[in-house]
Write an enzyme that holds these catalytic residues in place. Structure first.
Site, PDB file in Angstrom:
ATOM      1  N   ALA A   1       5.326  39.618  13.717  1.00  0.00           N
ATOM      2  CA  ALA A   1       4.757  39.010  14.643  1.00  0.00           C
ATOM      3  C   ALA A   1       5.501  37.684  15.137  1.00  0.00           C
ATOM      4  N   GLY A   2       6.771  37.532  14.554  1.00  0.00           N
ATOM      5  CA  GLY A   2       7.667  36.339  15.100  1.00  0.00           C
ATOM      6  C   GLY A   2       8.322  36.991  16.266  1.00  0.00           C
ATOM      7  N   PHE A   3       9.652  35.893  16.592  1.00  0.00           N
ATOM      8  CA  PHE A   3      10.396  36.417  17.675  1.00  0.00           C
ATOM      9  C   PHE A   3      11.065  37.680  17.277  1.00  0.00           C
TER      10      PHE A   3
ATOM     11  N   GLY B   1      10.969  39.814  14.989  1.00  0.00           N
ATOM     12  CA  GLY B   1      10.158  40.899  14.328  1.00  0.00           C
ATOM     13  C   GLY B   1       9.748  41.563  15.654  1.00  0.00           C
TER      14      GLY B   1
ATOM     15  N   ASP C   1       2.446  39.781   8.167  1.00  0.00           N
ATOM     16  CA  ASP C   1       2.622  38.801   8.875  1.00  0.00           C
ATOM     17  C   ASP C   1       1.494  37.544   8.513  1.00  0.00           C
TER      18      ASP C   1
ATOM     19  N   THR D   1      21.071  35.120   7.408  1.00  0.00           N
ATOM     20  CA  THR D   1      21.400  34.327   8.662  1.00  0.00           C
ATOM     21  C   THR D   1      23.066  33.663   8.734  1.00  0.00           C
ATOM     22  N   ASP D   2      23.827  33.443   9.697  1.00  0.00           N
ATOM     23  CA  ASP D   2      25.118  33.030   9.530  1.00  0.00           C
ATOM     24  C   ASP D   2      25.059  31.670   8.916  1.00  0.00           C
ATOM     25  N   GLU D   3      23.887  30.948   9.047  1.00  0.00           N
ATOM     26  CA  GLU D   3      23.941  29.572   8.486  1.00  0.00           C
ATOM     27  C   GLU D   3      24.090  29.433   7.033  1.00  0.00           C
TER      28      GLU D   3
ATOM     29  N   TYR E   1      16.680  24.720   5.348  1.00  0.00           N
ATOM     30  CA  TYR E   1      16.598  25.975   5.807  1.00  0.00           C
ATOM     31  C   TYR E   1      17.432  26.918   5.291  1.00  0.00           C
TER      32      TYR E   1
ATOM     33  N   LYS F   1      17.418  30.138   2.896  1.00  0.00           N
ATOM     34  CA  LYS F   1      17.642  31.813   3.077  1.00  0.00           C
ATOM     35  C   LYS F   1      18.919  32.184   2.361  1.00  0.00           C
TER      36      LYS F   1
ATOM     37  N   ASN G   1      20.085  33.950  17.920  1.00  0.00           N
ATOM     38  CA  ASN G   1      19.591  34.833  18.843  1.00  0.00           C
ATOM     39  C   ASN G   1      18.911  34.341  20.150  1.00  0.00           C
TER      40      ASN G   1
ATOM     41  N   TYR H   1      21.032  17.078  21.382  1.00  0.00           N
ATOM     42  CA  TYR H   1      21.233  16.220  20.302  1.00  0.00           C
ATOM     43  C   TYR H   1      22.853  15.934  20.265  1.00  0.00           C
TER      44      TYR H   1
HETATM   45  P1  NAD Z   1      10.021  33.286  13.627  1.00  0.00           P
HETATM   46  O1  NAD Z   1       9.781  31.930  13.142  1.00  0.00           O
HETATM   47  O2  NAD Z   1       9.816  33.492  15.224  1.00  0.00           O
HETATM   48  O3  NAD Z   1       9.182  34.389  13.023  1.00  0.00           O
HETATM   49  C1  NAD Z   1       8.994  34.283  11.638  1.00  0.00           C
HETATM   50  C2  NAD Z   1       7.774  35.102  11.361  1.00  0.00           C
HETATM   51  O4  NAD Z   1       7.699  35.051  10.004  1.00  0.00           O
HETATM   52  C3  NAD Z   1       6.549  34.587  11.858  1.00  0.00           C
HETATM   53  O5  NAD Z   1       5.789  35.896  12.366  1.00  0.00           O
HETATM   54  C4  NAD Z   1       5.684  34.047  10.933  1.00  0.00           C
HETATM   55  O6  NAD Z   1       4.252  34.296  10.976  1.00  0.00           O
HETATM   56  C5  NAD Z   1       6.264  34.870   9.652  1.00  0.00           C
HETATM   57  N1  NAD Z   1       6.105  34.259   8.208  1.00  0.00           N
HETATM   58  C6  NAD Z   1       6.621  33.118   7.846  1.00  0.00           C
HETATM   59  N2  NAD Z   1       6.240  32.785   6.592  1.00  0.00           N
HETATM   60  C7  NAD Z   1       5.667  34.018   6.209  1.00  0.00           C
HETATM   61  C8  NAD Z   1       4.993  34.346   5.057  1.00  0.00           C
HETATM   62  N3  NAD Z   1       5.308  33.486   3.935  1.00  0.00           N
HETATM   63  N4  NAD Z   1       4.351  35.669   4.698  1.00  0.00           N
HETATM   64  C9  NAD Z   1       4.429  36.530   5.839  1.00  0.00           C
HETATM   65  N5  NAD Z   1       4.798  36.103   7.109  1.00  0.00           N
HETATM   66  C10 NAD Z   1       5.316  34.917   7.101  1.00  0.00           C
HETATM   67  O7  NAD Z   1      11.446  33.538  13.260  1.00  0.00           O
HETATM   68  P2  NAD Z   1      12.598  34.507  13.802  1.00  0.00           P
HETATM   69  O8  NAD Z   1      13.663  33.793  14.760  1.00  0.00           O
HETATM   70  O9  NAD Z   1      11.911  35.708  14.615  1.00  0.00           O
HETATM   71  O10 NAD Z   1      13.654  34.823  12.828  1.00  0.00           O
HETATM   72  C11 NAD Z   1      13.079  36.025  11.939  1.00  0.00           C
HETATM   73  C12 NAD Z   1      14.294  36.445  10.864  1.00  0.00           C
HETATM   74  O11 NAD Z   1      15.730  36.212  11.428  1.00  0.00           O
HETATM   75  C13 NAD Z   1      14.015  34.885   9.984  1.00  0.00           C
HETATM   76  O12 NAD Z   1      14.241  35.768   8.536  1.00  0.00           O
HETATM   77  C14 NAD Z   1      15.241  34.108  10.248  1.00  0.00           C
HETATM   78  O13 NAD Z   1      15.760  33.528   9.051  1.00  0.00           O
HETATM   79  C15 NAD Z   1      16.232  35.138  10.798  1.00  0.00           C
HETATM   80  N6  NAD Z   1      17.119  34.879  11.602  1.00  0.00           N
HETATM   81  C16 NAD Z   1      16.863  34.226  12.730  1.00  0.00           C
HETATM   82  C17 NAD Z   1      17.980  33.725  14.079  1.00  0.00           C
HETATM   83  C18 NAD Z   1      17.713  33.256  14.894  1.00  0.00           C
HETATM   84  O14 NAD Z   1      18.383  32.777  15.976  1.00  0.00           O
HETATM   85  N7  NAD Z   1      16.224  33.190  15.474  1.00  0.00           N
HETATM   86  C19 NAD Z   1      19.322  33.935  13.426  1.00  0.00           C
HETATM   87  C20 NAD Z   1      19.453  34.467  12.267  1.00  0.00           C
HETATM   88  C21 NAD Z   1      18.642  35.044  11.530  1.00  0.00           C
HETATM   89  O1  TDX Z   2      15.998  20.181  21.232  1.00  0.00           O
HETATM   90  C1  TDX Z   2      17.050  20.731  20.733  1.00  0.00           C
HETATM   91  N1  TDX Z   2      18.201  20.143  21.156  1.00  0.00           N
HETATM   92  C2  TDX Z   2      19.499  20.523  20.636  1.00  0.00           C
HETATM   93  O2  TDX Z   2      20.338  20.031  21.058  1.00  0.00           O
HETATM   94  C3  TDX Z   2      17.061  21.577  19.695  1.00  0.00           C
HETATM   95  C4  TDX Z   2      15.972  22.385  19.232  1.00  0.00           C
HETATM   96  C5  TDX Z   2      18.220  22.214  19.153  1.00  0.00           C
HETATM   97  N2  TDX Z   2      19.491  21.444  19.743  1.00  0.00           N
HETATM   98  C6  TDX Z   2      20.897  22.120  19.282  1.00  0.00           C
HETATM   99  C7  TDX Z   2      20.888  22.263  17.858  1.00  0.00           C
HETATM  100  C8  TDX Z   2      21.991  23.231  17.682  1.00  0.00           C
HETATM  101  O3  TDX Z   2      23.218  22.845  17.627  1.00  0.00           O
HETATM  102  O4  TDX Z   2      20.944  23.278  19.890  1.00  0.00           O
HETATM  103  C9  TDX Z   2      21.548  24.447  18.932  1.00  0.00           C
HETATM  104  C10 TDX Z   2      20.489  25.218  18.352  1.00  0.00           C
HETATM  105  O5  TDX Z   2      19.543  24.937  17.754  1.00  0.00           O
HETATM  106  P1  TDX Z   2      18.151  25.829  17.315  1.00  0.00           P
HETATM  107  O6  TDX Z   2      17.665  26.505  18.316  1.00  0.00           O
HETATM  108  O7  TDX Z   2      17.369  24.954  16.582  1.00  0.00           O
HETATM  109  O8  TDX Z   2      18.899  26.766  16.306  1.00  0.00           O
HETATM  110  P2  TDX Z   2      19.901  26.524  15.039  1.00  0.00           P
HETATM  111  O9  TDX Z   2      19.567  25.438  14.453  1.00  0.00           O
HETATM  112  O10 TDX Z   2      21.366  26.976  15.457  1.00  0.00           O
HETATM  113  O11 TDX Z   2      19.375  27.618  14.159  1.00  0.00           O
HETATM  114  C11 TDX Z   2      19.141  29.189  14.821  1.00  0.00           C
HETATM  115  O12 TDX Z   2      20.212  30.009  14.334  1.00  0.00           O
HETATM  116  C12 TDX Z   2      20.159  30.520  13.068  1.00  0.00           C
HETATM  117  C13 TDX Z   2      17.734  29.738  14.320  1.00  0.00           C
HETATM  118  O13 TDX Z   2      16.848  28.630  14.584  1.00  0.00           O
HETATM  119  C14 TDX Z   2      17.803  29.988  12.761  1.00  0.00           C
HETATM  120  O14 TDX Z   2      16.530  30.447  12.336  1.00  0.00           O
HETATM  121  C15 TDX Z   2      19.167  30.834  12.860  1.00  0.00           C
HETATM  122  O15 TDX Z   2      19.222  31.243  11.166  1.00  0.00           O
END
Ligand code: NAD
Ligand code: TDX
Length: 343
Positions: free
Chosen positions: A9-11, A13, A37, A129-131, A157, A161, A187, A214
């Site tokens: 139910a997340g982004f 997912g 979720d 994640t690449d982090e 974080y 991971k 993403n 930032y």
């Molecule tokens: P998100 O925060 O939008 O979604 C996370 C989902 O996980 C939510 O629906 C939340 O309710 C659910 N969740 C959290 N804790 C839970 C628990 N204990 N049990 C069941 N459900 C739970 O995150 P996202 O951006 O969609 O990221 C999804 C995955 O991809 C994560 O594992 C994240 O580490 C990874 N990821 C994200 C990015 C990015 O840029 N968004 C990049 C690399 C990896």
């Molecule tokens: O308000 C802001 N101002 C700002 O300058 C926020 C929220 C972020 N930033 C900067 C920080 C980062 O350099 O923007 C860049 C991106 O920040 P986020 O969107 O918070 O992403 P990041 O910290 O790079 O992490 C993301 O990518 C890897 C995802 O949130 C993670 O879930 C994923 O694993």
């Protein structure tokens, strides 16, 4: 084929579930999807609205740390895509404990459930994640993360991971489970919670507000469209080799300043909307992914991440779906579960 998607139910997912159920991905035409979720603050059932009547979709509210529940759910799943996580770096700096619980303990719980009760022949994909690789210097643009780059997580974080990532590796190595890991870059796309930089900046600007940049704004991220990421996960599920890690990137590096200026331009906003604020503690300078392995071995490559087109399309989505993000920002989205499921 039945696929269990944790965090569906997340982004990412919800985009993955829509894509799997609605776009005919070769081999997955009749696939069934079960979403597990916990509906934390970032879980939003409105991301999956409209799927309730689809007989191939089922939603289960629950926590990945609930072992008996996970054992029941993995028992008839042909594949587990484990995406549930606490996902926002800034929140992990304020309070790291929920990150360790969901991302480390939760991943151990799901892996263990799959080890004990997983359906025979089940594949398990851990979305990392690449982090986990830490940070690259700005000064050497040729340096990129490969799958062999040592893990050097810098934020709570990323550390949580990395714990999940190493557990996935360990469960393959120790128990010969069919586990694969993807490590992808930042993403962007529809339904992203407006705490992450792109939806935060876009929705702030659409509301006429400033955007908090930032530090010096020179930090670099490699932007990947969520549809490209979902396709990479499906490709790894279909063709990946057990025990392997696959980097997934967009070949799309931008500094936060570049990103901000593009968003300002595409929303018709002026430079006065930038508000320089204190830097994130421990802020990773640069992420860049070398995705040669998945490209050469599995034939995946990003096709929807190129800018400015993909960024414009994403901004248009937020412009066209004001109701969705206004309900997120106001908290109204939380009522949806009770309306649909009566709890
Ligand atoms: P998100 O925060 O939008 O979604 C996370 C989902 O996980 C939510 O629906 C939340 O309710 C659910 N969740 C959290 N804790 C839970 C628990 N204990 N049990 C069941 N459900 C739970 O995150 P996202 O951006 O969609 O990221 C999804 C995955 O991809 C994560 O594992 C994240 O580490 C990874 N990821 C994200 C990015 C990015 O840029 N968004 C990049 C690399 C990896
Ligand atoms: O308000 C802001 N101002 C700002 O300058 C926020 C929220 C972020 N930033 C900067 C920080 C980062 O350099 O923007 C860049 C991106 O920040 P986020 O969107 O918070 O992403 P990041 O910290 O790079 O992490 C993301 O990518 C890897 C995802 O949130 C993670 O879930 C994923 O694993």
């Amino acid at each position: 084929m039945k696929i269990l998607v944790t965090g569906g139910a997340g982004f990412i997912g919800s985009n993955f579930v829509r894509r799997t159920l609605q776009d005919a991905y070769p081999g997955l035409e009749g696939a069934e999807v079960v979403v597990l979720d916990a509906l934390t603050y970032s879980g939003n059932l409105e991301n999956l609205a409209g799927l309730e009547s689809n007989p191939r979709y089922r939603f289960v509210k629950g926590d990945v740390c609930d072992g008996p529940l996970m054992e029941r759910l993995v028992a008839d799943a042909d594949a587990v895509i484990h995406m549930a996580a606490e996902s926002h770096v800034d929140r992990s700096i304020l309070d790291s404990r929920p990150f360790i619980v969901a991302n480390a303990l939760g991943t151990q719980t799901v892996l263990d459930a799959a080890r004990r009760k997983g359906k025979k022949g089940q594949r398990f994909v851990y979305v990392s994640t690449d982090e986990v690789y830490g940070s690259l210097p700005l000064e050497n643009p040729d340096l990129k993360f490969t799958e062999d780059t040592p893990l050097a997580a810098n934020s709570p974080y990323a550390a949580s991971k990395a714990a999940g990532d190493l557990l996935a590796r360990a469960y393959h190595h120790t128990f010969q489970m069919d586990v694969l890991t993807t490590r992808c870059s930042n993403n962007f796309g529809p339904y992203q919670f407006p705490e992450k930089v792109i939806p935060l900046f876009v929705t702030n600007l659409l509301e006429g507000q400033q955007v908090p940049l930032y530090g010096d704004g020179k930090n670099v991220r490699d932007w990947l469209h969520v549809d490209d990421h979902c396709e990479a996960v499906l490709t790894v599920l279909e063709k990946g080799r057990a025990g392997e890690v696959y980097n997934v990137g967009g070949n799309n590096e931008r500094s936060n300043l570049e990103l901000t200026h593009s968003i300002l331009e595409l929303t018709g906003s002026g430079n006065d909307k930038i508000k320089y604020v204190a830097d994130r503690p421990g802020h990773d300078r640069r992420y860049a992914i070398d995705a040669t392995k998945i490209e050469r071995q599995l034939g995946w490559r990003p096709t929807r991440s190129a800018w400015p087109g993909a960024l414009k399309q994403t901004i248009d989505w937020y412009r066209d779906n004001t109701e969705w993000w206004k309900r997120v920002k106001s908290g109204a989205y939380r009522e949806y579960y009770a309306r649909q499921y009566g709890a």
